[in-house]
Design an enzyme around this catalytic site. Structure first.
Site, PDB file in Angstrom:
ATOM      1  N   LEU A   1       0.891  -1.166   0.039  1.00 15.90           N
ATOM      2  CA  LEU A   1       0.166   0.176  -0.181  1.00 15.90           C
ATOM      3  C   LEU A   1       0.510   1.127  -0.081  1.00 15.90           C
ATOM      4  O   LEU A   1       0.273   2.632   0.388  1.00 15.90           O
ATOM      5  CB  LEU A   1      -0.684  -0.279   1.546  1.00 15.90           C
ATOM      6  N   CYS A   2       1.478   1.099  -0.110  1.00 13.52           N
ATOM      7  CA  CYS A   2       2.891   2.012  -0.783  1.00 13.52           C
ATOM      8  C   CYS A   2       2.922   2.876  -1.867  1.00 13.52           C
ATOM      9  O   CYS A   2       2.664   2.579  -3.064  1.00 13.52           O
ATOM     10  CB  CYS A   2       4.196   1.537  -0.079  1.00 13.52           C
ATOM     11  N   GLY A   3       3.220   4.472  -1.702  1.00 16.24           N
ATOM     12  CA  GLY A   3       3.490   5.148  -3.179  1.00 16.24           C
ATOM     13  C   GLY A   3       4.679   4.354  -4.138  1.00 16.24           C
ATOM     14  O   GLY A   3       4.172   4.494  -4.834  1.00 16.24           O
TER      15      GLY A   3
END
Length: 185
Positions: free
Chosen positions: A62-64
């Site tokens: 769920l990271c950029g």
């Protein structure tokens, strides 16, 4: 007879010293001395890749920076026949961006990004409970600790960290490709 005593004494001293010498040599640990639990359960023993460069990357779903999975897969496809091993290491250490279990991690890595390189089970990469590989890496490169997801350690053929790339350096960046090519010879 005194010559025999000296010889025996020298042999006794040498054998007494040899375990200490062996321990000194054994303390020179390399990345190949570690293993991770795989996302699917079985162990990933880095010893199986002895002499091959490793790109070990802490990941999060769920990271950029999660789209870097695509670049990591590209590196794996480009260099695996020449010996590079890419290993994804899911971690929830930064921003709680890997909250799920193996099923959710697999969904992101394998289904969304088409990852085929080895993926470990979720582990900690910093702090007192960090995986032993990451504790070792912190000793090898104390100024190059992971500060976020998608921090990259390039381990050379000698088993020591050759290069470190922060999360903002994409896997297909020229610096990464050049460093990998240098390790592959």
């Amino acid at each position: 007879m005194s010559l025999d005593r000296r010889h025996l004494l020298a042999m006794a001293l040498a054998s007494a010293a040899s375990p200490a010498l062996g321990q000194t040599a054994m303390s020179e640990r390399t990345a190949y001395g570690f293993s991770f639990p795989a996302l699917t359960g079985e162990p990933i023993a880095l010893a199986a890749y002895t002499g091959q460069p490793l790109l070990v990357v802490n990941t999060a779903s769920l990271c950029g920076f999660t789209p870097q999975y695509a670049g990591l897969q590209e590196l794996w496809t480009m260099f695996r026949e020449r010996g590079l091993v890419v290993i994804g290491v899911p971690s929830n250490d930064f921003g709680s961006q890997e909250p799920g279990g193996a099923t959710e991690i697999s969904e992101t890595a394998h289904r969304q990004y088409g990852v085929t390189f080895p993926m470990t089970a979720k582990v900690e990469v910093r702090g007192a409970d960090a995986h032993p590989f990451y504790k070792w890496a912190a000793l090898e490169r104390p100024k190059d600790l992971p500060r976020w997801n998608f921090h990259k350690y390039l381990v050379g053929r000698d088993g020591h960290i050759a290069e470190v790339f922060a999360e903002r350096v994409t896997p297909t960046d020229t610096r990464v490709i050049t460093a990998i090519a240098r390790q592959l010879g």
